[in-house]
Design a protein around this motif. Structure first.
Motif, PDB file in Angstrom:
ATOM      1  N   GLU B  42       0.840  -1.207   0.000  1.00  0.00           N
ATOM      2  CA  GLU B  42       0.000   0.000   0.000  1.00  0.00           C
ATOM      3  C   GLU B  42       0.867   1.245   0.000  1.00  0.00           C
ATOM      4  O   GLU B  42       0.631   2.188  -0.758  1.00  0.00           O
ATOM      5  CB  GLU B  42      -0.910  -0.005   1.227  1.00  0.00           C
ATOM      6  N   GLU B  43       1.877   1.204   0.859  1.00  0.00           N
ATOM      7  CA  GLU B  43       2.738   2.367   0.978  1.00  0.00           C
ATOM      8  C   GLU B  43       3.448   2.658  -0.343  1.00  0.00           C
ATOM      9  O   GLU B  43       3.486   3.799  -0.808  1.00  0.00           O
ATOM     10  CB  GLU B  43       3.762   2.102   2.077  1.00  0.00           C
ATOM     11  N   ARG B  44       3.963   1.598  -0.948  1.00  0.00           N
ATOM     12  CA  ARG B  44       4.729   1.866  -2.166  1.00  0.00           C
ATOM     13  C   ARG B  44       3.829   2.240  -3.324  1.00  0.00           C
ATOM     14  O   ARG B  44       4.240   3.011  -4.189  1.00  0.00           O
ATOM     15  CB  ARG B  44       5.656   0.697  -2.491  1.00  0.00           C
ATOM     16  N   GLY B 243      10.977  -1.340  -3.382  1.00  0.00           N
ATOM     17  CA  GLY B 243      10.173  -2.345  -4.074  1.00  0.00           C
ATOM     18  C   GLY B 243       9.193  -1.717  -5.042  1.00  0.00           C
ATOM     19  O   GLY B 243       8.795  -0.564  -4.885  1.00  0.00           O
ATOM     20  N   LEU B 244       8.822  -2.500  -6.061  1.00  0.00           N
ATOM     21  CA  LEU B 244       7.870  -2.015  -7.050  1.00  0.00           C
ATOM     22  C   LEU B 244       6.472  -2.485  -6.668  1.00  0.00           C
ATOM     23  O   LEU B 244       6.317  -3.573  -6.128  1.00  0.00           O
ATOM     24  CB  LEU B 244       8.210  -2.572  -8.434  1.00  0.00           C
ATOM     25  N   GLY B 250       5.718  -5.593 -13.813  1.00  0.00           N
ATOM     26  CA  GLY B 250       6.017  -6.095 -15.144  1.00  0.00           C
ATOM     27  C   GLY B 250       6.429  -4.977 -16.083  1.00  0.00           C
ATOM     28  O   GLY B 250       7.408  -5.079 -16.821  1.00  0.00           O
ATOM     29  N   GLU B 251       5.706  -3.894 -16.024  1.00  0.00           N
ATOM     30  CA  GLU B 251       5.978  -2.815 -16.966  1.00  0.00           C
ATOM     31  C   GLU B 251       7.226  -2.033 -16.591  1.00  0.00           C
ATOM     32  O   GLU B 251       8.007  -1.620 -17.451  1.00  0.00           O
ATOM     33  CB  GLU B 251       4.764  -1.897 -17.040  1.00  0.00           C
ATOM     34  N   VAL B 252       7.400  -1.818 -15.292  1.00  0.00           N
ATOM     35  CA  VAL B 252       8.597  -1.080 -14.868  1.00  0.00           C
ATOM     36  C   VAL B 252       9.850  -1.889 -15.187  1.00  0.00           C
ATOM     37  O   VAL B 252      10.858  -1.340 -15.623  1.00  0.00           O
ATOM     38  CB  VAL B 252       8.519  -0.739 -13.369  1.00  0.00           C
ATOM     39  N   TRP B 253       9.755  -3.170 -15.011  1.00  0.00           N
ATOM     40  CA  TRP B 253      10.900  -4.018 -15.379  1.00  0.00           C
ATOM     41  C   TRP B 253      11.249  -3.819 -16.847  1.00  0.00           C
ATOM     42  O   TRP B 253      12.398  -3.704 -17.222  1.00  0.00           O
ATOM     43  CB  TRP B 253      10.587  -5.499 -15.112  1.00  0.00           C
ATOM     44  N   ARG B 431      12.004  -8.526  -5.057  1.00  0.00           N
ATOM     45  CA  ARG B 431      12.619  -7.266  -4.601  1.00  0.00           C
ATOM     46  C   ARG B 431      14.068  -7.169  -5.072  1.00  0.00           C
ATOM     47  O   ARG B 431      14.538  -6.096  -5.450  1.00  0.00           O
ATOM     48  CB  ARG B 431      12.555  -7.190  -3.077  1.00  0.00           C
ATOM     49  N   VAL B 432      14.768  -8.304  -5.041  1.00  0.00           N
ATOM     50  CA  VAL B 432      16.148  -8.306  -5.528  1.00  0.00           C
ATOM     51  C   VAL B 432      16.172  -8.022  -7.025  1.00  0.00           C
ATOM     52  O   VAL B 432      16.972  -7.231  -7.512  1.00  0.00           O
ATOM     53  CB  VAL B 432      16.837  -9.646  -5.208  1.00  0.00           C
ATOM     54  N   TRP B 433      15.260  -8.645  -7.735  1.00  0.00           N
ATOM     55  CA  TRP B 433      15.185  -8.412  -9.182  1.00  0.00           C
ATOM     56  C   TRP B 433      14.878  -6.944  -9.483  1.00  0.00           C
ATOM     57  O   TRP B 433      15.398  -6.385 -10.435  1.00  0.00           O
ATOM     58  CB  TRP B 433      14.123  -9.307  -9.823  1.00  0.00           C
ATOM     59  N   ASP B 434      14.010  -6.358  -8.702  1.00  0.00           N
ATOM     60  CA  ASP B 434      13.686  -4.942  -8.902  1.00  0.00           C
ATOM     61  C   ASP B 434      14.965  -4.126  -8.983  1.00  0.00           C
ATOM     62  O   ASP B 434      15.178  -3.357  -9.921  1.00  0.00           O
ATOM     63  CB  ASP B 434      12.841  -4.418  -7.727  1.00  0.00           C
TER      64      ASP B 434
END
Lengths: 199, 772
Positions: B42-44, B243-244, B250-253, B431-434
């Motif tokens: 929620e926060e992010r 984190g995303l 998906g899109e930000v990646w 999160r690591v992938w982000d």
């Protein structure tokens, strides 16, 4: 392998003194490093899972790199053997990483699928590789897995036996699915382990 | 998709919010963290919305929008064509191919708006533009990609043994800055912050920073000022570390990887067509198709990729197959390597098929260049680099691992190769992938691994054999549910681990890997990892300067990593030994003596060291025991607390039951009493009746007596009356007597009415009485 050139030197150098890598502890409690090798999809992970957890999952995951499990068994002569099992990835290119895991192993279990002659050829490759690069006193076991699929058999029992005999290996056919011969495999290996002379 | 998986999560508690299977031992902890994840999410979401709004408003000032819409239109029309061609080529197969990509689009309303036509027709999408609000990020990132692509085009792609990028850079002074720019561009703020600590990295960085503006101005920053981009990047970096949001991931990646810049129109479709044609033409191995071996491998691995995941049904698997085959055709030097199936599967869960393809291309070709090739060189190099970093950062831990006979690469290898997929809980993996995809290099891989060592090192030090150590580490890593802690430890705790430093270390360590590979391919001599004396000697013989060096090293107590120099000799040995003539024997004897002395010395020091270590270990073990015990005690305490709780509950229940019982008993008692009372009443009444009866009888008896008496009295009265009347007759003659008798008479007469009245009354009474 890659990592071998600098690191393992140290590891093996030291292992002689403080911590013998192959088998350790006292004469009653053995510790054994075991590595499973073989073509992709022959059931290496399934054999380990069957042996360690008593489970069989027909839809198991691809092993990336390697995975580790350990299991202790008790023998009739009241000794215990703790198997430290490295289950390696099957795809050919991962062979580049295999030395990392079979180095210093006391036992190598080479698995093929009795329904695939390719996998039997691959097993022979591994036998040669270990004869060349493995520890000189390594115990080699040849395992024909998926013995429950008799009707699809491509590699005869005789082929397996003969090849194993020629190379001084121990041979057994197993089925991780039905749990056939899985415990026998590890018990037999345990029996063949050199016992440290009790001092 | 997201909604569907959430639904599934509710239906099947053994899967997490992403639809991945949970290990049974983790379900409890996952549930604990599920709420934290929700809060974080929620926060992010809020933070990202703000950020995107802010960026979007700034971008609208620029004439970018126009360009974007143009591209968009072009893309849509082209997309339609694509689908048509696809249908004709693969038939039914493609129509159902992307149920999941439809889901993905359904979950993002912006995309629905972008493609109203497609959705109306219910045409399945294979390519989808990311939402316009992310264009800004895409543009920021694309500069990096453009440069990479340009560079790749420059360097000839043949030699996958020697990734030419870094090699060329070190030789060419100007291109050093050029390469550094890649990561400085994106993680500019990051490297900048590290410059205070990393002395070595500062050099390269200064260079890169000085070059950066001029270079970049030419590429991207035509429209947006450099400063603005920079501040955004800094903010973006913070957000990425936090984190995303799930819906944007998906899109930000894709934006991070630069999918749009990488994409060549129709390329993916062409690859697929080529593949289908090849397999249709000829079952055998056609050079243009995917090698049959790889095809078989892919086929084997598809059902073993996230088995049981709801999205990987038959259609999902078809997508996965196409994706992997297309990639194998796209980059034959990699083809297919186990682990890629997981990456492709993960990407397909987050984006449409062609987008996933380009993202995979970005990751494997660029970020992990040389990692998954036939020889896996870079992967092996990275293992050595990681071990080097471990020795630098955690000397005690590494010593303990050495003592146990555990090699760092045993566990770091699988971590790196799988990019932590299946090694950490999913939230942590993502999160690591982000961060990894954002940074555009493998720095995060190292930082995460180091963070894991930082988190779990203290526990590892307590283990007493190799098996226990590995088992413990596997299970601890597998339960790293606190993804924020992991990512923050990784990003903030290891700032000196930068790309510059990694490149340096890789340069240093690569030769040893290459040498070993060369040897293996030659398959010349038996090569033993536990190199015997002979082979060591041999290498010394070939290196006139080395014995002295070696001695110094031995004297220098701590065994540092072997020089690549030595490794070169060791590996070079195989080839040389066969061709060269036998060395001079005397010379050899001298070397042997020197070597023997050295070895003896080494042995002595080793023995001493062993003793030292043993005593140290004993101390450590006792300490560790305490720690283990305290951990155990804690666990037990928790269990006890739980048990107490249940006990308290049970007690409460018992009390309630008791109360109930007592109430019932009371009621019983009350009724009993009531019964007794009633009985008593009855008895009393009976008694009363009895008494009354008695009284009645007595009364009747007395009445009868009275009546008798009355009768007697009556008769007596009558008799007296008779007698009196007789007397009156007799006394009426004499007068004298008359007077007196008259008085007497009067008295008697007055007596009479009384007697009569009494008789009457008595008679009345007797008549009344029976009625009573």
């Amino acid at each position: 392998m890659g990592c071998s050139s600098s690191v393992p030197d140290r590891a093996s150098g030291r292992s002689g003194g403080l911590n013998p890598e192959n088998s350790a502890a006292d004469s009653k409690n053995l510790r054994v490093k075991l590595v499973l090798l073989g073509d992709s999809g022959v059931g290496k992970s399934c054999i380990v899972l069957r042996f360690v957890r008593g489970q069989f999952d027909p839809t198991s995951k691809v092993t990336v790199g390697a995975s580790f499990l350990s299991q202790t068994i008790a023998l009739q002569d009241s000794t215990t053997v703790k198997f430290e099992i490295w289950d390696t990835a099957g795809q050919e290119r991962y062979a580049a990483l295999a030395p990392l895991y079979y180095r210093g192993a006391a036992v190598a279990v080479i698995v093929y699928d009795i329904t695939s002659s390719d996998s039997f050829a691959k097993a022979q490759y591994w036998v040669k590789e270990l004869q060349k690069h493995g520890s000189p006193d390594i115990i080699l076991a040849l395992v024909g897995n998926k013995a429950d699929l008799q009707e699809k058999r491509k590699v005869t029992v005789q082929d397996g036996t003969e090849y194993a005999e020629k190379n001084g290996m121990f041979f057994i056919e197993t089925s991780a699915k039905t749990a056939d011969n899985i415990n026998e495999l590890f018990e037999e290996i345990a029996k063949r382990l050199p016992r440290p002379t009790s001092s | 998709m997201a909604e569907r998986s959430i639904m599934l999560h509710i239906l099947e508690p053994r899967r997490d919010a992403y639809g991945f299977a949970l290990r049974p031992q983790h379900t409890h902890r996952y549930r604990e963290y599920a709420n934290i994840y929700k809060e974080e999410e929620e926060e992010r979401c809020y933070k990202w919305k703000n950020f995107l709004d802010q960026v979007a408003t700034s971008f609208q000032v620029c004439p970018l929008e126009e360009a974007n819409t143009n591209i968009l239109q072009a893309e849509t029309s082209e997309h339609k064509e694509e689908i048509r061609s696809r249908r004709s080529s693969t038939g039914d197969d493609s129509t159902g191919s992307n149920s999941e990509s439809v889901d993905t689009t359904d979950s993002s309303p912006t995309k629905l708006l972008e493609y109203p036509i497609e959705i109306q027709k219910r045409v399945v999408e294979t390519w989808c533009q990311i939402r316009p609000s992310l264009n800004a990020i895409e543009i920021m990132m694309s500069s990096r990609v453009k440069k990479k692509i340009m560079k790749d085009e420059k360097t000839i792609n043949g030699g996958d043994h020697l990734p030419p990028l870094e090699e060329a850079e070190t030789l060419d002074g100007t291109s050093v800055a050029n390469s550094e720019e890649d990561e400085a561009c994106i993680s500019g703020s990051l490297t900048r912050s590290t410059s205070a600590t990393g002395a070595e990295s500062r050099m390269g960085e200064c260079m890169s920073n000085s070059v950066k503006p001029s270079k970049r101005d030419g590429v991207v920053a035509e429209r947006v000022s450099h400063d603005q981009l920079f501040t955004w990047q800094e903010e973006l970096e913070c957000l990425v570390r936090g984190g995303l949001p799930k819906d944007l991931r998906g899109e930000v990646w894709q934006a991070f990887v630069g999918v749009k810049t990488r994409r060549i129109e129709k390329y993916y479709q062409d690859l697929l067509d080529q593949e289908t044609n090849c397999s249709a033409d000829n079952e055998n191995n056609i050079p243009s198709g995917v090698p049959i071996k790889l095809k078989k491998q892919i086929e084997k691995d598809i059902p073993r990729t996230f088995p049981g995941h709801p999205a990987l049904d038959e259609n999902g698997r078809d997508s996965l197959r196409r994706l992997l085959l297309a990639y194998a055709l796209h980059n034959p030097s990699v083809g297919y390597c186990q682990a890629m199936n997981f990456f492709a599967g993960l990407l397909l869960l987050l984006m449409p098929e062609e987008n996933a393809f380009w993202t995979l291309v970005g990751i494997i070709d660029d970020y992990f260049d040389g990692y998954y090739t036939e020889e896996m060189i870079e992967s092996q190099v990275d293992q050595l680099v990681f071990e080097e970093l471990m020795r630098e950062r955690f000397p005690k831990l590494v010593k303990h691992l050495d003592y146990l006979g555990v090699q760092v690469a045993w566990f770091s290898g699988p971590w790196f190769l799988s990019i932590f997929v299946n090694m950490l809980p999913w939230e942590s993996v993502l999160r690591v992938w982000d961060v990894l995809l954002f940074e555009g290099n493998r720095v995060m891989l190292f930082r995460t691994a180091l963070a894991l060592m930082e988190l779990y090192g203290p526990a590892l030090v307590t283990t007493k054999d190799a098996g226990d150590a590995i088992t413990l580490l596997q299970s601890l890593a597998g339960s790293t549910f606190d993804s924020s802690q992991l990512v923050l430890t990784a990003c903030m705790g290891f700032l000196t681990v930068t790309e510059v430093r990694l490149v340096e270390l890789r340069e240093k360590l690569r030769p040893s890997v290459l040498a070993v590979i060369e040897e293996r391919t030659k398959k010349g001599r038996v090569w033993k990892d536990s190199k015997g004396l002979a082979s060591k000697l041999y290498s010394f013989k070939h290196d006139p300067g080395s014995p002295a060096e070696k001695k110094k090293k031995a004297a220098g107590a701590d065994a540092g990593p072997c020089t690549p120099n030595l490794d070169d000799f060791l590996s070079g040995l195989a080839g040389d030994s066969e061709t060269e003539s036998l060395p001079d024997l005397q010379e050899q004897v001298v070397w042997l003596k020197v070597e023997l002395c050295r070895l003896l010395e080494e042995k002595r020091s080793a023995v001493l060291r062993a003793e030292e270590l043993e005593t140290a270990l004993m101390e450590m073990v006792t300490q560790d025991n305490r720690r283990l015990l305290s951990a155990r005690v804690e666990q037990l305490e928790i269990e006890v607390a739980e048990l107490k709780k249940t006990l308290a509950e049970k007690k409460e229940q018992e009390v309630a039951m008791l109360q109930l019982l007592m109430r019932v008993e009371q009621e019983q008692r009350v009724t009993e009493e009531a019964r007794i009372n009633a009985e008593q009443d009855v008895a009393a009444q009976k008694y009363a009746v009895h008494m009354l009866q008695d009284k009645y009888e007595k009364a009747m008896a007395s009445l009868a007596e009275m009546e008798k008496r009355v009768v007697m009295a009556e008769s007596m009265l009558e008799a007296t009356l008779q007698y009196e009347s007789g007397q009156v007759k007799a006394t009426s003659s004499p007068r004298s007597r008359n007077q007196g008798s008259a008085q007497e008479n009067q008295r008697k007469i007055s007596l009479l009415p009384f007697a009569l009245g009494w008789r009457d009354r008595n008679k009345g009474k007797s008549t009344e009485e029976p009625s009573e």
